[in-house]
Scaffold this active site. Structure first.
Site, PDB file in Angstrom:
ATOM      1  CG  HIS A 372      13.967 -13.374 -10.700  1.00 44.43           C
ATOM      2  ND1 HIS A 372      14.489 -12.948 -11.903  1.00 44.43           N
ATOM      3  CD2 HIS A 372      12.694 -12.928 -10.673  1.00 44.43           C
ATOM      4  CE1 HIS A 372      13.576 -12.261 -12.557  1.00 44.43           C
ATOM      5  NE2 HIS A 372      12.470 -12.234 -11.830  1.00 44.43           N
ATOM      6  CE  LYS A 563      29.552 -12.924 -11.491  1.00 42.80           C
ATOM      7  NZ  LYS A 563      28.504 -13.490 -12.295  1.00 42.80           N
ATOM      8  NE  ARG A 564      24.840  -6.734  -4.022  1.00 47.74           N
ATOM      9  CZ  ARG A 564      23.747  -6.402  -3.344  1.00 47.74           C
ATOM     10  NH1 ARG A 564      22.687  -5.945  -3.986  1.00 47.74           N
ATOM     11  NH2 ARG A 564      23.704  -6.492  -2.034  1.00 47.74           N
ATOM     12  CE  LYS A 569      25.397 -13.030  -7.398  1.00 46.65           C
ATOM     13  NZ  LYS A 569      24.744 -13.299  -8.693  1.00 46.65           N
ATOM     14  CB  THR A 671      21.650 -10.569 -16.850  1.00 48.01           C
ATOM     15  OG1 THR A 671      21.826  -9.999 -15.551  1.00 48.01           O
ATOM     16  CG2 THR A 671      20.308 -11.261 -16.918  1.00 48.01           C
ATOM     17  CE  LYS A 675      23.692  -6.574 -17.954  1.00 48.33           C
ATOM     18  NZ  LYS A 675      23.619  -6.403 -16.483  1.00 48.33           N
TER      19      LYS A 675
HETATM   20  C1  26Q Z   1      13.984 -10.055  -0.307  1.00 48.36           C
HETATM   21  C2  26Q Z   1      13.456  -9.861   0.957  1.00 48.36           C
HETATM   22  C3  26Q Z   1      13.802  -8.750   1.717  1.00 48.36           C
HETATM   23  C4  26Q Z   1      14.670  -7.819   1.170  1.00 48.36           C
HETATM   24  C5  26Q Z   1      15.188  -8.005  -0.098  1.00 48.36           C
HETATM   25  C6  26Q Z   1      14.852  -9.135  -0.839  1.00 48.36           C
HETATM   26  C7  26Q Z   1      15.421  -9.353  -2.189  1.00 48.36           C
HETATM   27  C8  26Q Z   1      15.718  -8.293  -3.025  1.00 48.36           C
HETATM   28  C9  26Q Z   1      16.290  -8.518  -4.253  1.00 48.36           C
HETATM   29  C10 26Q Z   1      15.684 -10.628  -2.634  1.00 48.36           C
HETATM   30  C11 26Q Z   1      16.259 -10.847  -3.893  1.00 48.36           C
HETATM   31  C12 26Q Z   1      16.565  -9.787  -4.720  1.00 48.36           C
HETATM   32  C13 26Q Z   1      17.197  -9.935  -6.034  1.00 48.36           C
HETATM   33  C14 26Q Z   1      17.485 -11.090  -6.599  1.00 48.36           C
HETATM   34  C15 26Q Z   1      18.201 -11.180  -7.889  1.00 48.36           C
HETATM   35  O1  26Q Z   1      18.720 -10.191  -8.381  1.00 48.36           O
HETATM   36  N1  26Q Z   1      18.248 -12.366  -8.510  1.00 48.36           N
HETATM   37  C16 26Q Z   1      18.930 -12.532  -9.784  1.00 48.36           C
HETATM   38  O2  26Q Z   1      17.981 -12.317 -10.819  1.00 48.36           O
HETATM   39  C17 26Q Z   1      18.606 -12.302 -12.091  1.00 48.36           C
HETATM   40  C18 26Q Z   1      17.533 -11.964 -13.125  1.00 48.36           C
HETATM   41  O3  26Q Z   1      16.678 -13.040 -13.311  1.00 48.36           O
HETATM   42  C19 26Q Z   1      19.280 -13.634 -12.377  1.00 48.36           C
HETATM   43  O4  26Q Z   1      19.983 -13.527 -13.587  1.00 48.36           O
HETATM   44  C20 26Q Z   1      20.245 -14.004 -11.260  1.00 48.36           C
HETATM   45  O5  26Q Z   1      20.744 -15.305 -11.463  1.00 48.36           O
HETATM   46  C21 26Q Z   1      19.533 -13.912  -9.918  1.00 48.36           C
HETATM   47  O6  26Q Z   1      20.462 -14.144  -8.859  1.00 48.36           O
END
Ligand code: 26Q
Length: 831
Positions: A372, A563-564, A569, A671, A675
């Protein structure tokens, strides 16, 4: 009870299937409220919500059992979606829609003069995710249930989900999200399926005779994993799938030895340590990388879920594992659960007695991995030292997997030592590290990205070596969102209008949405579409006023970015545009103005300083704009606090313009963009992630494109000169000047220096200023387009009409055809 009496009582029970007309619901509601909860109709809405949830839950239970029974039949191939995050949001309203109980329930509540919408919004969001990746998992679960696919979600039951965001003096303040405090009616504890998860200890060996020995993992500290099941309802099809969430618990409530020896506090401490594992969801921030507790969470989820699947396997198929790989597939949602590759090997070899080759044949045919992210700094690595301490047996197995793998690399590219060290699962260096993405690739039969561009960039960049070795493993699966929650549920006005024209099949077969194209020239339809949007804007503006105290005028263009908060972004690009508009008004350049209300929302990771500063900047700019009577007639800016799933349910139906403005090549998919599109917002966006596919689906003219393309971004880095860009663009110069002279921080000197520096840094990885001109010009085209109401509404209709491919039903069909290979298992409808 004998099997015979068991069957008999089941049959009797079938006869008492619960009626679902409004009187039955009203009677049950009152019974739960008074006899179960001990409250009365006039109680606080929380108890009304609880009682109503129990009423609806009762109506799910039999179908849930039947769905399990269907999937448990021998020979049924199943998929397991392993994810550290499931951002499911609220459940009650969603179940009402899916079960077709929305109207009867509303009627039932009206009998008590209660308002269903108010009761439904009492539910707290299950915020067990950060953002896109977690919400995608939730949309996937919805589509799998709709398509009656035997898919079980496996996740963690965090005591604290994503933090709650408050804004204080413009700054983000984080508060713990104790979402389970008032109880959660949608979970069902299943202690009978608990399992033991082991940590620490050391490796000893057992002599097996003939000079052979095998390793055993001993002296471990053990933790219990207790499953809690959450029902996922399909759309009017009697299928209820399961999301199984694991909660950590001490192996015995008190260690009796410690307790009897008077060490009460030590005994309690052991219990606390065990339960810490599932205490809190980690934010997605590089500063959180490498945390020991996070690795424990990952292993806890992987081990518990695999043990659960092996238990179910032996229940229906016995101890023979020869058919296992053709009946089971584990899907890894990013690298987070990747330790499952090594854990399945361990379970099969150490616990089930299989040989290495047999175990590897099974494992490498059962795992599939979705990536991702394209940001190299976001790729997960764990130090060998930490593994040694926490999971010594898993470390041995990873080394052995790597040894086998590197032999293959050497065979394919003899003598290329460079390539071997580049591809090794173990990164050598001062601190040896395990590259989780490489372990996932080596252990999986399928690897996919989440949008066409992203998948292409993976095979040409990050994973190029692996693509050369195994091109057949790599594929693309463009993301989607569920049209049940994001249109049918969130936008009842639009649902009614669409259904009026084309019938209601589109809710479960979303490709049918294309049929509304036929009405794009129909004046009556255009007018009704406009009215629905206006009503949704009214609802959104009420939410904005209640939460931010800012009044949005519904005749203005609603311009939204939620978004975050992250530099890639580029919320900063949005803010620069707002400052530019402010500047124009202040210097009198506002003839033929298009009024805009700009809404920005999103959480910054608590450890991401610059992201938090961006939140503060947005709030300060908002303060200046909204309190200036010369300006606030023409533009308004608001920051909506605590953005999440249920906020988005109000935001996306009321949006005119969707901001998708990431640096090209950085947003894997996005995503939120989908929406908004489904709800008839028009996108202003870069050529990035799924934006590209959205644009292609629309045909030209219904999308506002701007900015550098991914290859141009890479080429521009070499000679990026933000200072020169500022010098040569008067609008940018004026906007930067307002920032630099402290216009938005009069009493807070220098607080935005870091933000300004980031923008002016020639090494700015996100090239924000490079796209300023192009963005402002595109925004000008937006403003002009909005003045032609009919044409704007037609673009809006086209966005919804072309959104068919962005349903997760399409995504899941592709996962199923290309990776999972499951058969739909309809639940036989009971009378
Ligand atoms: C990793 C290590 C330690 C702590 C947390 C994490 C961690 C947690 C969540 C790293 C990444 C995430 C989430 C990533 C994320 O949400 N990515 C998004 O995924 C979506 C679904 O595929 C995409 O549409 C977005 O582009 C992408 O940014």
């Amino acid at each position: 009870m004998t099997a015979e009496t068991n069957k008999c009582s089941d049959e009797l029970f079938e006869l008492t299937r619960l009626p679902s007309d409004s009187s039955a619901i009203a009677i049950d509601f009152q019974r739960y409220l008074t006899r179960h909860l001990g409250r009365f109709i006039g109680c606080i809405p929380l108890y009304q919500y609880e009682a109503l949830s129990l009423v609806i839950r009762d109506r799910i239970m039999m179908d849930w059992r039947d769905t399990w029974r269907r999937y448990d039949e021998p020979g049924v191939r199943k998929a397991y979606y392993l994810s550290l995050e499931f951002l499911i949001g609220r459940s009650l309203g969603n179940h009402l829609l899916n079960l077709g109980l929305d109207h009867s329930t509303e009627e039932a509540m009206n009998r008590f003069a209660l308002n269903l919408e108010e009761i439904v919004s009492e539910e707290v969001d299950a915020g067990l995710g950060n953002g896109g990746l977690g919400r995608l998992a939730a949309c996937f679960m919805d589509s799998c249930a709709c398509m009656q696919l035997p898919v079980i979600g496996y996740g963690i039951r965090y005591q604290y989900g994503m933090f709650r965001q408050r804004i204080e003096n413009g700054f983000q303040v984080e508060e713990p999200d104790h979402w389970l405090r008032d109880g959660y009616p949608w979970e069902l504890e299943r202690p009978e399926y608990k399992c033991v998860i082991r940590f620490g200890g050391r490796i000893s060996s057992i002599e097996e005779g003939y000079g052979k020995s095998r390793p055993v993992w001993v002296d471990t500290s053990d933790v219990l994993a207790i499953p809690y099941d959450v029902p996922i309802s399909g759309y009017r099809n009697h299928t209820i799938n399961t999301l199984r969430l694991w909660s950590a618990s001490a192996t015995s409530d008190f260690d009796l030895d410690d307790f009897n020896a008077g060490s009460y506090s030590e005994a309690v401490e052991a219990k606390n340590n065990a339960e810490h594992i599932t205490m809190v969801l980690y934010p997605n921030d590089v500063s959180e990388n490498g945390r020991e507790l996070r690795l424990k969470q990952q292993y806890f989820l992987a081990s518990a879920s695999l043990q659960d699947v092996l238990r179910m396997w032996e229940n229906t198929e016995g101890p023979d594992y020869s058919q296992f790989k053709s009946r089971n597939v584990f899907h890894l949602n990013d690298t987070h659960p990747t330790i499952a590759v090594a854990e399945l090997m361990r379970l099969l070899i150490d616990e089930k007695g299989l040989a290495w080759e047999e175990a590897w044949d099974i494992t490498s045919h059962c795992m599939a991995y979705t990536n991702h992210t394209l940001l190299p700094e976001a790729l997960e690595k764990w130090t060998v030292g930490l593994f040694e301490k926490l999971l010594p047996r898993l470390l041995q197995i990873i080394y052995e997997i790597n040894a086998h793998f590197l032999k293959q690399v050497a065979m394919r590219w003899p003598g290329q030592v460079d390539r071997q060290s580049r591809m090794s699962i173990i990164e050598e260096g001062d601190v040896k590290q395990i590259r989780m993405a490489y372990l996932a690739i080596v252990g999986s039969f399928s690897i996919n990205g989440v949008a066409a561009l992203h998948s292409r960039l993976l095979t040409s960049g990050l994973f190029r070596d692996f693509y050369e070795l195994w091109p057949e493993k790599f594929n693309n699966k463009t993301n989607g969102v569920t049209p049940r929650r994001w249109v049918a549920y969130a936008n009842p006005g639009l649902r009614a209008l669409i259904t009026d024209k084309i019938g209601d099949d589109w809710v479960q077969d979303y490709s049918k949405i294309a049929a509304i194209r036929e009405y794009v020239e129909d004046t009556e339809f255009i007018q009704r579409w406009y009215e629905v949007k206006q009503a949704n804007k009214q609802r959104l503006s009420e939410m904005v006023e209640n939460t931010c105290g800012v009044k949005f005028d519904t005749t203005a263009l609603f311009d939204v970015q939620v978004k975050r908060i992250h530099e890639y972004k580029r919320q900063l690009l949005n803010v620069l545009h707002v400052i530019h508009l402010y500047d124009r008004i202040k210097r009198g350049d506002s003839a033929d103005w298009t009024k805009r209300c700009i809404l920005i929302g999103g959480k910054a990771a608590p450890g991401y300083k610059l992201a938090k500063k961006i939140v503060k900047l947005i709030n300060n700019v908002a303060e200046v704009i909204n309190s200036d009577p010369q300006v606030n007639e023409n533009i308004k800016l608001a920051f909506i606090p605590n953005y999440g799933v249920s906020k988005m349910e109000v935001i996306c139906p009321g949006t005119d313009l969707s901001e998708q403005i990431s640096t090209a090549g950085k947003e894997a998919s996005g995503t939120g963009n989908m929406k908004f599109m489904m709800n008839g917002a028009i996108t202003i966006g870069t050529y990035d992630g799924a934006n590209i596919e959205i644009m292609d689906a629309l045909g030209s003219g219904n999308y506002f494109l701007f900015g550098l393309h991914a290859e141009e971004v890479e080429a521009a880095r070499a000679h990026y000169n933000p200072g020169l860009l500022v010098e040569e663009d008067e609008d940018l110069q004026r906007a930067m000047h307002l920032l630099q002279c402290g216009h938005f921080n009069t009493f807070e000197p220098a607080i935005f220096d870091d933000v300004i520096q980031a923008l002016l840094n020639p090494n700015d990885p996100w090239l924000t200023l490079a796209d300023f001109r192009s963005y402002v010009d595109a925004q000008e085209r937006v403003s002009r387009a909005y003045l032609d109401r009919t044409h704007w509404v037609q673009m809006s209709i086209m966005n919804t009409a072309c959104s068919g491919p962005f349903s997760t039903d399409r995504t899941i069909s592709e996962y199923n055809a290309g990776i999972w290979n499951l058969q739909a298992k309809p639940v036989i409808e009971r009378s």
